[in-house]
Scaffold this active site. Structure first.
Site, PDB file in Angstrom:
ATOM      1  N   LYS A  13      15.328   1.831  45.052  1.00 21.76           N
ATOM      2  CA  LYS A  13      14.310   2.683  45.654  1.00 21.76           C
ATOM      3  C   LYS A  13      14.982   3.796  46.445  1.00 21.76           C
ATOM      4  O   LYS A  13      15.908   3.550  47.220  1.00 21.76           O
ATOM      5  CB  LYS A  13      13.418   1.860  46.602  1.00 21.76           C
ATOM      6  CG  LYS A  13      12.061   2.508  46.873  1.00 21.76           C
ATOM      7  CD  LYS A  13      11.181   2.495  45.623  1.00 21.76           C
ATOM      8  CE  LYS A  13       9.740   2.866  45.930  1.00 21.76           C
ATOM      9  NZ  LYS A  13       8.900   2.857  44.710  1.00 21.76           N
ATOM     10  N   THR A  58      11.063  -2.251  42.692  1.00 23.86           N
ATOM     11  CA  THR A  58      11.464  -1.262  43.694  1.00 23.86           C
ATOM     12  C   THR A  58      10.437  -1.171  44.822  1.00 23.86           C
ATOM     13  O   THR A  58      10.786  -0.819  45.953  1.00 23.86           O
ATOM     14  CB  THR A  58      11.681   0.118  43.054  1.00 23.86           C
ATOM     15  OG1 THR A  58      10.453   0.613  42.509  1.00 23.86           O
ATOM     16  CG2 THR A  58      12.735   0.045  41.960  1.00 23.86           C
ATOM     17  N   VAL A 193      40.390  27.934  57.309  1.00 22.14           N
ATOM     18  CA  VAL A 193      39.525  26.749  57.353  1.00 22.14           C
ATOM     19  C   VAL A 193      40.332  25.512  56.987  1.00 22.14           C
ATOM     20  O   VAL A 193      40.165  24.439  57.569  1.00 22.14           O
ATOM     21  CB  VAL A 193      38.326  26.920  56.397  1.00 22.14           C
ATOM     22  CG1 VAL A 193      37.489  25.643  56.357  1.00 22.14           C
ATOM     23  CG2 VAL A 193      37.465  28.097  56.824  1.00 22.14           C
ATOM     24  N   ASN A 220      32.202  28.085  53.757  1.00 20.92           N
ATOM     25  CA  ASN A 220      32.670  29.087  54.719  1.00 20.92           C
ATOM     26  C   ASN A 220      31.720  30.280  54.688  1.00 20.92           C
ATOM     27  O   ASN A 220      31.784  31.124  53.803  1.00 20.92           O
ATOM     28  CB  ASN A 220      34.093  29.519  54.345  1.00 20.92           C
ATOM     29  CG  ASN A 220      34.735  30.338  55.430  1.00 20.92           C
ATOM     30  OD1 ASN A 220      34.229  30.431  56.537  1.00 20.92           O
ATOM     31  ND2 ASN A 220      35.866  30.956  55.109  1.00 20.92           N
ATOM     32  N   HIS A 222      29.983  33.721  56.274  1.00 15.70           N
ATOM     33  CA  HIS A 222      30.527  34.855  57.007  1.00 15.70           C
ATOM     34  C   HIS A 222      29.441  35.696  57.665  1.00 15.70           C
ATOM     35  O   HIS A 222      28.320  35.789  57.169  1.00 15.70           O
ATOM     36  CB  HIS A 222      31.333  35.759  56.061  1.00 15.70           C
ATOM     37  CG  HIS A 222      32.536  35.088  55.473  1.00 15.70           C
ATOM     38  ND1 HIS A 222      33.703  34.903  56.162  1.00 15.70           N
ATOM     39  CD2 HIS A 222      32.727  34.533  54.247  1.00 15.70           C
ATOM     40  CE1 HIS A 222      34.575  34.271  55.398  1.00 15.70           C
ATOM     41  NE2 HIS A 222      34.006  34.030  54.230  1.00 15.70           N
TER      42      HIS A 222
END
Length: 264
Positions: A13, A58, A193, A220, A222
């Site tokens: 589930k 489920t 980084v 990253n 900017h």
């Protein structure tokens, strides 16, 4: 004779949404979770022979999550709660060999009202989530299991207005990016980084011996200075204070930093 076989399987589930209010008198805590549970074990017949006799529905899994949340004092501690969920399925169903539990904890921050933390009012001041994945695997011995835990943060947005850099990178005929050399995160003068990522992981691994490895996926994003020279305004160097965000395309830096295994 067919050469087709069931190589692997798991089912369960997903996206079970759960909110629990923990009351201590007038002081309330709120916990909001999203849970996924996937089971592995002796379920091949349901795929290959349409035999559902060993299938745990489920819907039963969903109900189990809510029942355990009602009974457990550990819902606010997602690693512990995920382990409790996994232990339940492993111990209840003998044909289940492995349980995979993912929990995301959504952010709620207590409101400050008239200078004081309010006892039952909250706000969502960020979209980052705390996440854990707990895998519980049954061993051969009675009631013996292996518990593996991976935890972390997702969608945490951090920003620095100075103190980062990117320079000394390979240049060729397609390179237009200019080098920068003025930026750190938050106390490190970061040259990239990659360098900051490694340093953050190194510090965490050295401080917390129970952590075996750390994985990062860092987009990253900017914020570039807007060109105002054409309007007679200086917006470069020390005079830069107007920027525009560029979300796409973004860089993506990933790495896993692990602890060296001790020599035996």
């Amino acid at each position: 004779m067919s050469d087709v076989f069931l190589k692997e399987q798991k089912y369960g589930k997903d996206k079970v949404r759960l909110v629990k209010v923990i009351r201590t008198g007038k002081w309330h805590e709120i916990v909001e979770l999203t849970v996924r549970v996937l089971l592995e074990g002796d379920f091949a017949a349901s795929y290959t022979k349409a035999d559902n006799s060993l299938i745990v529905a489920t819907d039963t899994m969903k109900n189990t999550v809510y029942i355990l949340a009602k009974q457990s004092p550990n819902v606010n501690h997602i690693e512990v709660f995920a382990t409790e969920i996994g232990q339940h399925f492993i111990s209840t169903y003998s044909h289940v060999s492995k349980v995979n539990v993912w929990i995301s904890k959504h952010k709620w921050t207590r409101m400050l009202v008239n200078g004081k933390l309010h006892d039952h009012s909250f706000l969502r001041d960020g979209e980052e989530t705390r996440n854990t994945k707990v895998v519980i695997t049954k061993k051969s011995g009675p009631k013996e299991v292996i518990v593996e835990i991976e935890s972390g943060l997702k969608d945490l947005l951090v920003l620095k207005t100075t103190g980062s850099a990117f320079y000394g990178f390979l240049r060729d005929k397609y390179t237009t990016l200019q080098e920068t050399n003025d930026h750190t995160f938050a106390t490190d003068n970061s040259s990239s980084v990659q360098a900051t990522l490694y340093l953050m992981a190194k510090i965490a691994l050295e401080k917390f011996q129970q952590i075996s490895s750390i994985h990062y996926e860092l987009p990253n994003k900017h914020y570039f200075t807007y060109d105002l020279d054409r309007f007679g305004l200086k917006n470069t160097g020390k005079n830069s204070d107007i920027y525009y965000p560029v979300a796409d395309p973004s860089g993506l830096i990933t790495a896993t930093i692990a602890r060296t295994k001790p020599k035996l």
